[in-house]
Design a protein around this motif. Structure first.
Motif, short mmCIF file in Angstrom:
data_model
loop_
_atom_site.label_atom_id
_atom_site.label_comp_id
_atom_site.label_asym_id
_atom_site.label_seq_id
_atom_site.Cartn_x
_atom_site.Cartn_y
_atom_site.Cartn_z
N ILE A 161 31.94 14.70 -33.80
CA ILE A 161 31.28 14.31 -32.64
C ILE A 161 32.34 14.44 -31.53
O ILE A 161 33.21 13.46 -31.49
N TYR A 162 32.05 15.45 -30.87
CA TYR A 162 33.17 16.37 -29.93
C TYR A 162 34.10 15.09 -29.08
O TYR A 162 33.38 14.22 -28.28
N GLN A 181 19.67 14.69 -27.08
CA GLN A 181 19.66 14.02 -25.69
C GLN A 181 20.35 14.74 -24.52
O GLN A 181 20.42 13.96 -23.57
N GLY A 182 20.70 16.11 -24.75
CA GLY A 182 21.50 16.51 -23.73
C GLY A 182 22.88 16.23 -23.43
O GLY A 182 23.60 16.72 -22.66
N ASN A 183 23.46 15.29 -24.47
CA ASN A 183 24.61 14.60 -24.05
C ASN A 183 25.56 14.32 -25.29
O ASN A 183 26.74 14.00 -24.87
N TYR A 184 24.97 14.34 -26.42
CA TYR A 184 26.08 13.96 -27.52
C TYR A 184 26.08 15.20 -28.36
O TYR A 184 25.28 15.51 -29.25
N GLU A 185 27.28 15.75 -28.48
CA GLU A 185 27.63 16.99 -29.16
C GLU A 185 28.15 16.87 -30.50
O GLU A 185 29.09 16.13 -30.62
N VAL A 186 27.57 17.51 -31.45
CA VAL A 186 28.29 17.67 -32.88
C VAL A 186 28.76 19.20 -32.78
O VAL A 186 28.10 20.06 -32.71
N GLN A 187 30.00 19.30 -32.81
CA GLN A 187 30.84 20.63 -32.52
C GLN A 187 30.27 21.53 -33.67
O GLN A 187 30.18 21.14 -34.89
N ARG A 233 24.02 6.44 -31.77
CA ARG A 233 24.42 6.51 -33.15
C ARG A 233 24.06 7.75 -33.73
O ARG A 233 22.94 8.15 -33.71
N LEU A 234 25.09 8.31 -34.66
CA LEU A 234 24.89 9.52 -35.09
C LEU A 234 24.94 9.61 -36.78
O LEU A 234 25.98 8.99 -37.17
N SER A 235 24.14 9.85 -37.35
CA SER A 235 24.48 10.22 -38.77
C SER A 235 24.46 11.58 -39.26
O SER A 235 23.57 12.09 -38.50
N VAL A 236 25.38 12.39 -39.83
CA VAL A 236 25.49 13.85 -39.94
C VAL A 236 25.85 14.25 -41.27
O VAL A 236 26.71 13.93 -41.87
N PRO A 293 30.00 5.76 -28.03
CA PRO A 293 29.91 4.80 -26.86
C PRO A 293 29.74 5.41 -25.31
O PRO A 293 29.56 4.93 -24.47
N SER A 294 29.79 6.77 -25.53
CA SER A 294 29.63 7.43 -24.07
C SER A 294 29.27 9.02 -24.51
O SER A 294 29.29 9.57 -25.71
N PRO A 295 28.40 9.64 -23.49
CA PRO A 295 28.34 11.14 -23.64
C PRO A 295 29.85 11.77 -23.84
O PRO A 295 30.83 11.51 -23.63
N THR A 296 29.54 13.09 -24.93
CA THR A 296 30.93 13.50 -25.66
C THR A 296 31.48 14.34 -24.60
O THR A 296 32.88 14.48 -24.51
#
Length: 234
Positions: free
Chosen positions: A134-135, A111-117, A174-177, A191-194
């Motif tokens: 989740i950065y 979504q352009g905002n939540y980073e998986v490093q 919410r993220l599962s990886v 809770p917020s953009p990373t």
């Protein structure tokens, strides 16, 4: 009587058909690796689904042997996505003369905002800036990295934040990886953009972004499955 004889079998056939289990389009018909309902974002042939972030300029990352290699800035999908399942394969160069965030750095944004490093964190005790994190918010449950110069995978399950009719947030993202088939985040609350914890959460679907951090990181076989309804709009 003749009409009755015809109608009885016809009614029986209709009732039988109604009682048959509902049919669904198969996701797989054999040994293919990608489900049929997936949106192919990169198959090694071209970058037609991508543009540079912040512009409409077509993405111009290096293309070679079925992969794309970062150069010239971050790239984004032209299409936007909310809830989704994302599959990404990545390859990290060995940068033995570098350390920390300078070592094969990149990232995958939902979504352009939540980073998986994405980073060379092989053999390290994972922190919130390491590969799989989740950065800046969540450390991976376990370090599941392969050594650099090996292809690795992320399978990411993303649920966008929810908002009510007034625009008030009612649920966090919410993220599962899974990294290389290993579960590293289980329904993690974000809770917020990373990149900026004070930034507002997006209320509409957004692009998938691959980060260019100045390192020759490669990507291949990128596909996404939209899941369910998008986040409600205010």
């Amino acid at each position: 009587m003749f009409r009755i004889r015809i109608l009885v079998p016809a009614v029986a056939l209709i009732l039988t058909l109604c009682l048959l289990p509902a049919q669904a389009e198969p996701l797989f018909r054999g040994r293919e690796a990608i489900p049929s309902d997936a949106v192919i974002l990169f198959d090694g042939k071209n970058l037609s689904s991508w543009a540079y972030t912040g512009s409409d300029k077509p993405a111009d990352w290096k293309l070679a042997k079925g992969y794309m290699q970062a150069r010239g800035g971050d790239i984004r999908t032209k299409a936007d996505f909310g809830d989704c399942q994302l599959h990404v394969e990545f390859w990290l160069p060995l940068m033995a003369d570098k350390s920390g965030q300078g070592r094969a750095n990149s990232g995958v944004f939902l979504q352009g905002n939540y980073e998986v490093q994405v980073l060379d964190s092989y053999g390290l005790k994972s922190e919130v800036g390491d590969c799989g994190a989740i950065y800046s918010i969540h450390t991976p449950l376990v370090n599941a990295c392969r050594p650099p110069e090996n292809w690795q995978t992320y399978d990411i399950f993303f649920h966008a934040p929810r908002f009510d009719a007034t625009g008030k947030k009612t649920a966090n993202a919410r993220l599962s990886v899974l990294q290389n088939g290993v579960w590293i985040h289980e329904n993690a609350d974000v809770p917020s953009p990373t990149a900026s914890h004070g930034a507002p959460d997006p209320q509409k679907p957004g692009p998938i972004v691959l980060q260019d951090h100045g390192c020759p990181v490669r990507y291949r076989n990128v596909w996404v499955r939209p899941l369910g309804e998008e986040s409600p709009k205010p």
